[in-house]
Scaffold this active site. Structure first.
Site, mmCIF file in Angstrom:
data_model
loop_
_atom_site.group_PDB
_atom_site.id
_atom_site.type_symbol
_atom_site.label_atom_id
_atom_site.label_comp_id
_atom_site.label_asym_id
_atom_site.label_seq_id
_atom_site.Cartn_x
_atom_site.Cartn_y
_atom_site.Cartn_z
ATOM 1 N N THR A 159 0.861 -1.190 0.000
ATOM 2 C CA THR A 159 0.000 0.000 0.000
ATOM 3 C C THR A 159 0.894 1.236 0.000
ATOM 4 O O THR A 159 1.329 1.687 -1.043
ATOM 5 C CB THR A 159 -0.966 0.004 1.206
ATOM 6 O OG1 THR A 159 -0.225 -0.191 2.413
ATOM 7 C CG2 THR A 159 -2.004 -1.096 1.065
ATOM 8 N N LYS A 185 3.990 -6.701 4.287
ATOM 9 C CA LYS A 185 3.853 -5.281 4.013
ATOM 10 C C LYS A 185 3.538 -4.586 5.322
ATOM 11 O O LYS A 185 2.992 -5.188 6.258
ATOM 12 C CB LYS A 185 2.766 -5.012 2.976
ATOM 13 C CG LYS A 185 1.350 -5.407 3.357
ATOM 14 C CD LYS A 185 0.589 -4.414 4.187
ATOM 15 C CE LYS A 185 0.603 -3.044 3.545
ATOM 16 N NZ LYS A 185 -0.019 -2.035 4.490
ATOM 17 N N THR A 196 -1.538 -0.977 8.702
ATOM 18 C CA THR A 196 -1.788 -2.393 8.468
ATOM 19 C C THR A 196 -0.534 -3.171 8.109
ATOM 20 O O THR A 196 0.083 -2.956 7.087
ATOM 21 C CB THR A 196 -2.830 -2.657 7.361
ATOM 22 O OG1 THR A 196 -3.962 -1.832 7.579
ATOM 23 C CG2 THR A 196 -3.279 -4.089 7.420
#
Length: 276
Positions: A159, A185, A196
């Protein structure tokens, strides 16, 4: 817990597809209109796996987290499907149905049970996941599964990351070559629309679910859980491990000996990943 690296451990290429029996892929489903790179990843083991996971401690948990907790309670899994661009968090009953649809789509394509699919999402919170876009590309996602497409999978879960995060290690256990691979990630939880951490670990080691869960939990505490950007925990944080036993080593069923070697290699890998 002893965490010295095995004497013959070496870092290799391949990420989550480095261990025997694992393939992966990533495709662009169009979850976020502005994205031009893959946004949905699939990891698959040709053999059933023992599995374990650790999750966010946030009281508010994404629908995919709730579903994966249900699925992994059996101690077994065979696939992971994960999307970026939408966290499927704070989405209620509709989000819960979307998470289950992701699992069913992957399971139907792969010919396995839906309960054997780990489902993860990352991205914007509070927006409904356009799951139809994932369902429309599931055959393409499955047909592209390969050893080399770990590169597409690692990109699909990014992201706000500035670079992909991937690692693999190989070592000898009981006279057999064992491999552990990973991709993850994660960026700073600066705003509710960011954040996240997702991590996926694969291994061809034969290890019981109880020992796998113990190794993952203790290794995560010594590595990933030592990292903090601003003290926040996200709604989606998930770290999962799948072990298919295809290395052919004597199954690890107790502490000491082979367990210590496996744990040390896992922690060496997680230490590198946590610093990326």
């Amino acid at each position: 817990m002893q965490s010295d690296q095995p004497n013959d451990m070496r870092f290799i290429d391949g990420g989550v597809t480095a261990p025997q029996g694992f393939t992966a892929n990533g495709v662009l489903c169009g979850i976020k209109a502005s994205r031009k790179t893959p946004d949905t990843a699939l990891i698959f083991s040709e053999a059933p796996c023992t599995a374990a996971a650790v999750f966010t401690q946030n009281r508010v948990q994404a629908e995919c987290v709730k579903l994966t907790k249900e699925h992994i309670a059996s101690g077994f899994s065979q696939a992971v499907i994960a999307n970026s661009g939408n966290a499927n968090a704070c989405t209620g009953d509709q989000g819960a149905k979307a998470a289950r649809r992701m699992a069913f789509a992957a399971a139907n394509a792969l010919g396995i049970a839906a309960d054997d699919v780990i489902v993860c999402s990352t991205g914007v919170i509070g927006r409904q996941l356009p799951v139809k876009k994932i369902e429309a590309k599931i055959d393409e996602l499955k047909s592209g599964l390969s050893k080399k497409n770990h590169e597409k999978a690692r990109e699909a879960i990014m992201t706000t990351d500035t670079q992909y995060k991937e690692c693999a290690v190989q070592f000898t256990l009981g006279g057999k070559t064992v491999t552990i691979g990973a991709m993850c990630k994660g960026s700073g939880m600066i705003h509710i629309n960011v954040g996240t951490m997702l991590g996926f670990i694969t291994t061809d080691c034969a290890v019981s679910q109880a020992m796998l869960r113990k190794a993952l939990f203790e290794s995560a505490c010594a590595t990933y859980n030592c990292v903090s950007v601003d003290g926040d925990t996200s709604t989606n944080d998930t770290l999962a491990i799948l072990a298919n036993g295809m290395a052919g080593n004597a199954p690890i069923e107790r502490e000491g000996g082979d367990y210590d070697i496996f744990y040390s290699a896992l922690t060496a890998l997680n230490t590198v990943m946590a610093k990326k």
